[in-house]
Structures are given as C-alpha cells and as structure tokens.
Design a protein around this motif. Structure first.
Motif, PDB file in Angstrom:
ATOM      1  N   ASN A   1       0.827  -1.219   0.000  1.00 46.53           N
ATOM      2  CA  ASN A   1       0.000   0.000   0.000  1.00 46.53           C
ATOM      3  C   ASN A   1       0.860   1.267   0.000  1.00 46.53           C
ATOM      4  O   ASN A   1       0.360   2.361   0.246  1.00 46.53           O
ATOM      5  CB  ASN A   1      -1.000   0.015   1.169  1.00 46.53           C
ATOM      6  CG  ASN A   1      -0.326  -0.010   2.513  1.00 46.53           C
ATOM      7  OD1 ASN A   1       0.891  -0.050   2.586  1.00 46.53           O
ATOM      8  ND2 ASN A   1      -1.115   0.028   3.562  1.00 46.53           N
TER       9      ASN A   1
ATOM     10  N   VAL B   1       2.768   0.658  -7.636  1.00 48.05           N
ATOM     11  CA  VAL B   1       2.594   1.432  -6.404  1.00 48.05           C
ATOM     12  C   VAL B   1       3.521   2.643  -6.359  1.00 48.05           C
ATOM     13  O   VAL B   1       3.133   3.718  -5.902  1.00 48.05           O
ATOM     14  CB  VAL B   1       2.806   0.525  -5.167  1.00 48.05           C
ATOM     15  CG1 VAL B   1       2.704   1.320  -3.881  1.00 48.05           C
ATOM     16  CG2 VAL B   1       1.805  -0.622  -5.175  1.00 48.05           C
TER      17      VAL B   1
ATOM     18  N   THR C   1      -2.400   7.056  -4.624  1.00 49.54           N
ATOM     19  CA  THR C   1      -1.988   6.365  -3.401  1.00 49.54           C
ATOM     20  C   THR C   1      -3.152   6.338  -2.411  1.00 49.54           C
ATOM     21  O   THR C   1      -3.406   5.325  -1.754  1.00 49.54           O
ATOM     22  CB  THR C   1      -0.759   7.063  -2.780  1.00 49.54           C
ATOM     23  OG1 THR C   1       0.294   7.045  -3.738  1.00 49.54           O
ATOM     24  CG2 THR C   1      -0.303   6.362  -1.510  1.00 49.54           C
TER      25      THR C   1
ATOM     26  N   LEU D   1      -5.548   3.718  -3.569  1.00 49.50           N
ATOM     27  CA  LEU D   1      -5.016   2.386  -3.284  1.00 49.50           C
ATOM     28  C   LEU D   1      -5.203   2.040  -1.811  1.00 49.50           C
ATOM     29  O   LEU D   1      -5.653   0.947  -1.462  1.00 49.50           O
ATOM     30  CB  LEU D   1      -3.526   2.328  -3.648  1.00 49.50           C
ATOM     31  CG  LEU D   1      -2.821   1.004  -3.307  1.00 49.50           C
ATOM     32  CD1 LEU D   1      -3.316  -0.128  -4.205  1.00 49.50           C
ATOM     33  CD2 LEU D   1      -1.299   1.137  -3.428  1.00 49.50           C
ATOM     34  N   ARG D   2      -4.884   2.985  -0.932  1.00 49.68           N
ATOM     35  CA  ARG D   2      -4.991   2.713   0.513  1.00 49.68           C
ATOM     36  C   ARG D   2      -6.435   2.523   0.947  1.00 49.68           C
ATOM     37  O   ARG D   2      -6.716   1.804   1.912  1.00 49.68           O
ATOM     38  CB  ARG D   2      -4.316   3.820   1.328  1.00 49.68           C
ATOM     39  CG  ARG D   2      -2.814   3.720   1.187  1.00 49.68           C
ATOM     40  CD  ARG D   2      -2.076   4.736   1.998  1.00 49.68           C
ATOM     41  NE  ARG D   2      -0.660   4.676   1.631  1.00 49.68           N
ATOM     42  CZ  ARG D   2       0.230   5.590   1.943  1.00 49.68           C
ATOM     43  NH1 ARG D   2      -0.127   6.649   2.651  1.00 49.68           N
ATOM     44  NH2 ARG D   2       1.482   5.446   1.569  1.00 49.68           N
TER      45      ARG D   2
ATOM     46  N   VAL E   1      -7.077  -1.150   0.378  1.00 45.38           N
ATOM     47  CA  VAL E   1      -6.229  -2.110   1.092  1.00 45.38           C
ATOM     48  C   VAL E   1      -6.473  -1.967   2.589  1.00 45.38           C
ATOM     49  O   VAL E   1      -6.165  -0.942   3.177  1.00 45.38           O
ATOM     50  CB  VAL E   1      -4.735  -1.883   0.765  1.00 45.38           C
ATOM     51  CG1 VAL E   1      -3.869  -2.851   1.557  1.00 45.38           C
ATOM     52  CG2 VAL E   1      -4.487  -2.040  -0.735  1.00 45.38           C
TER      53      VAL E   1
END
Ligand code: ADP
Ligand code: ADP
Length: 237
Positions: A49, A66, A74, A77-78, A81
């Motif tokens: 992550n 990533v 980002t 993405l986080r 996750v």
C-alpha cells in the motif's frame, strides 16, 4: 494480482530489508509470510500500500505500479487495502461500532465523519463486518472493555468495513495467546474463503503458518527462501 518484481527496500542507514523479491500473488489467495524478526515481513507487506516505498524494482497491485501513483492514486489504493495490526490500534475510549466506522473514513467526506454523520449504509456495512467476526453484540461496548482477541476481531471488522480488495495483517496474533491466535487465524481464513479478498498475513510462528497458509512464503534477510504450500514447509524456513 499483486506482483513483486525484483522489489528491494534499503532503509536510510543502509539496512537492506527487502532484497530482490520477485513473486506473484493471484487474486483471492491466502498467503502467510514467515521469518524471524527482522526478516523483512513488515516491510514486504507495507510496500503493497506504499507505506514503505521500494527503492528498487517494483510492486504492482492489479495494473497499478505502487511507486508510480501520485497522491490521489496512493489515497485510492490505501482505501482499497485494509490493514490489521499487531497491537489492534483501536481507539479505546469509544465504542466498537465507532471504531469499525473508522474503516468507512475512505468512503465518507471528511466534514461528515468529523461530525459523526455516517450514513445508514455505512452503519449497515459496519454491522455486517462485525457479524463476520461474530462480535456484533459488542457494537455499543467501549473498545477498551474487550479482551485482546475480541479487540483484534474488531480490528478485522474495521478493515472489512473499508470494503477492501486486499487485506494486510502485520503480526495479527503476536499479542495473543495460542488458543486466541487460532481463533483470529480462523476468522481471517474464513473471511478469505467467503469474500475472496486477497490476504497477506505476517506470522513468526511456523506451526501456525503451516496450519493456515494456502501458500507460505519464507523470508530471510529480505530474500525469498521458501514459496509453497504450508504443509511442505520445513523448519528451514
Ligand atoms: P520483520 O517484519 O520480519 O520483523 P521488518 O520488515 O520490520 O522485519 O524489518 C526488516 C529490517 O529492516 C530490520 O533489520 C529492521 O530493523 C529494519 N527496519 C525496519 N523498519 C525500518 C525503518 N523505518 N528504518 C530503518 N530500518 C528499518
Ligand atoms: P516488527 O518487527 O514487529 O515489524 P519492530 O519493532 O521491528 O516491529 O519495528 C517497529 C517500528 O520501528 C516499525 O515502524 C519499523 O518500521 C520501525 N523500525 C524498525 N527498525 C528500525 C530501525 N532500525 N530504524 C528505524 N526504524 C525502525
């Protein structure tokens, strides 16, 4: 699919925590990473992550590299996750439900979450997450009143409330006694089976890893020393 391609992490000061790691994790797999303290397990899962940036090679989640995501990428993405921590990381003086709603922060505008104005859907998802770890009856209990095992189940529920596609669990049972560790590992395994969320779990007990891993990855000094079914792992890992 998560792809590590010659992924390397050298921390400032020179520790080579991850050293040319290459492997692929297909969607829905339940992977346990084992190794001694300092082997690079935490570093490995934190590259997924972007909490730890790779200094060489790459980590790709789906079609996203990533290290090439901007701030918005980002953040996205986080949001996808979920993370589960060794020390549970709950806010102790508020309710279990409030803690799980924190998993919804990625889905709710900041001004609303600031005022505690979660929507009906957010509360439903939080309650469903608590049901998955069978602790819904504690929703209105203060988090600090729960046992360690119960707190970790709440930690899992908070991660699930994010509606993640990937779950990262960094030594999720290191603060728990052996029977409770099994309970928590069973929930993680069952959630993986039921929801198909790709799951990476760090453990330092090989017996526990062997029992639950569909796929066991052994790390030593940042390098891959084993990759196979848990049942085939030897003490050498
Ligand atoms: P594990 O999770 O297997 O215990 P880590 O990934 O935490 O291993 O650590 C791998 C190595 O990197 C260790 O030698 C550790 O001391 C070092 N390390 C971890 N985090 C940092 C950091 N932020 N800065 C410098 N060195 C670090
Ligand atoms: P674990 O091995 O359980 O991951 P550690 O106790 O090794 O945890 O590390 C705890 C925290 O300290 C982590 O955030 C890690 O990144 C950081 N850390 C570990 N080793 C170092 C180091 N040598 N220098 C700076 N930070 C470190």
């Amino acid at each position: 699919m998560i792809t590590f391609d010659d992924a390397t992490v050298v921390y400032p000061g020179g520790v080579r925590a991850l050293d040319g790691l290459s492997l692929e994790i297909p969607e829905g797999e339940f992977v346990v990473i084992v190794g001694l303290s300092g082997a690079g397990k935490s570093t490995m899962i934190r590259t997924v992550n972007g909490l730890v940036p790779v200094t060489g090679g790459s980590v790709t989640v789906g079609d996203r590299r990533v290290d090439q995501l901007g701030r918005a990428g980002t953040r996205q993405l986080r949001a996808e996750v979920g993370m589960i921590f060794q020390a549970f990381n709950l806010v102790e003086r508020t309710s279990v439900l409030n803690n799980v709603l924190m998993g919804r922060l990625h889905h709710v505008p900041l001004w609303r979450s600031t005022l505690g104005l979660y929507g009906r859907e957010d509360v439903e998802i939080a309650m469903q997450s608590l049901e998955l770890v069978e602790i819904v009856e504690k929703a209105y209990v203060r988090a600090s009143n729960l046992s360690g095992g119960q707190q970790q189940r709440v930690g899992i529920a908070r991660a699930l409330a994010q509606e993640p596609t990937v779950l990262l669990a960094d030594e999720p049972v290191a603060s728990l006694d052996p029977p409770t560790s099994h309970v928590v590992m069973k929930y993680l395994q069952e959630i993986n089976r039921r929801l198909g969320i790709t799951t990476l779990v760090n453990l330092h007990f090989l017996d526990l890893a062997r029992k639950y891993a569909d796929r066991l990855i052994g790390l030593r000094e940042g390098q891959l020393v084993f990759d196979g079914p848990g049942s085939e792992a030897t003490e050498e890992v």
